[in-house]
Design a protein around this motif. Sequence first.
Motif, PDB file in Angstrom:
ATOM      1  N   LEU A  80      -7.379  -9.433 -39.777  1.00 43.12           N
ATOM      2  CA  LEU A  80      -8.646  -8.851 -40.208  1.00 43.12           C
ATOM      3  C   LEU A  80      -8.479  -7.341 -40.110  1.00 43.12           C
ATOM      4  N   VAL A  81      -8.788  -6.620 -41.180  1.00 45.86           N
ATOM      5  CA  VAL A  81      -8.712  -5.157 -41.185  1.00 45.86           C
ATOM      6  C   VAL A  81     -10.123  -4.620 -41.003  1.00 45.86           C
ATOM      7  N   CYS A 108     -11.174  -7.811 -45.174  1.00 50.33           N
ATOM      8  CA  CYS A 108     -11.451  -6.466 -44.674  1.00 50.33           C
ATOM      9  C   CYS A 108     -12.926  -6.441 -44.292  1.00 50.33           C
ATOM     10  N   ALA A 109     -13.235  -5.764 -43.194  1.00 49.99           N
ATOM     11  CA  ALA A 109     -14.612  -5.711 -42.702  1.00 49.99           C
ATOM     12  C   ALA A 109     -14.999  -4.264 -42.437  1.00 49.99           C
ATOM     13  N   CYS A 110     -16.118  -3.848 -43.018  1.00 47.49           N
ATOM     14  CA  CYS A 110     -16.617  -2.479 -42.830  1.00 47.49           C
ATOM     15  C   CYS A 110     -18.115  -2.533 -42.554  1.00 47.49           C
ATOM     16  N   VAL A 111     -18.584  -1.557 -41.823  1.00 49.07           N
ATOM     17  CA  VAL A 111     -20.011  -1.455 -41.565  1.00 49.07           C
ATOM     18  C   VAL A 111     -20.728  -1.024 -42.838  1.00 49.07           C
ATOM     19  N   ILE A 112     -20.152  -0.052 -43.567  1.00 50.61           N
ATOM     20  CA  ILE A 112     -20.819   0.575 -44.712  1.00 50.61           C
ATOM     21  C   ILE A 112     -19.927   0.502 -45.953  1.00 50.61           C
ATOM     22  N   LEU A 162     -13.748  -8.474 -49.103  1.00 47.13           N
ATOM     23  CA  LEU A 162     -14.338  -7.375 -48.343  1.00 47.13           C
ATOM     24  C   LEU A 162     -15.721  -7.805 -47.902  1.00 47.13           C
ATOM     25  N   PHE A 163     -15.989  -7.643 -46.606  1.00 49.16           N
ATOM     26  CA  PHE A 163     -17.289  -7.967 -46.045  1.00 49.16           C
ATOM     27  C   PHE A 163     -17.877  -6.693 -45.462  1.00 49.16           C
TER      28      PHE A 163
END
Length: 184
Positions: free
Chosen positions: A126-127, A155-159, A175-176
């Motif tokens: 998980l990136v 891939c996981a990002c807040v924004i 992408l999440f």
Amino acid sequence: MSLYRSQDPRLHAIKNRIRVVPDFPKPGIMFQDITTLLLDPKAFKDTIDLFVERYKGKNISIVAGIEARGFIFGPPIALAIGAKFVPLRKPKKLPGKVISQEYILEYGRDCLEMHVGGVEHGERALVVDDLVATGGTLCAAMDLLERVGAEIVECACVIELPELKGRERLNGKPLFVLVECFEC
């Protein structure tokens, strides 16, 4: 995928804790500052919890955090899901043998490095980073991990800044994100 359109009440508080700083680090950039999110323990915990809820039980063995803000979110996620944390750092920050990947940012060029031997062939990764803009940083991170045989789960990002079309550069990798920023 974004949770932003869901009815989860935690998302509204998370989005409201992100400060926009105009013209940083250079004119024309609307910087999404997550340090204000970190000042609110409940919103910060909710951010981590939302990611953990998504990734618990997904057989992820590596959480790779991108310097520097991926280091804030990645380790607590890794601990909660029982994965190891692998830092992806700027050049000359990691001791020992590393592999490197250059990439283009929305406002310049940069490079990421990763320790040789920190990731084994076949591990599920998980990136994690705070934000996806043009997608260059996430692509560089995925390239590093795939070069040593890791399988990118997501891939996981807040924004996400959707107008910069970073999602399109990810070559179909999932992408999440928790929140989207359209007014930036």
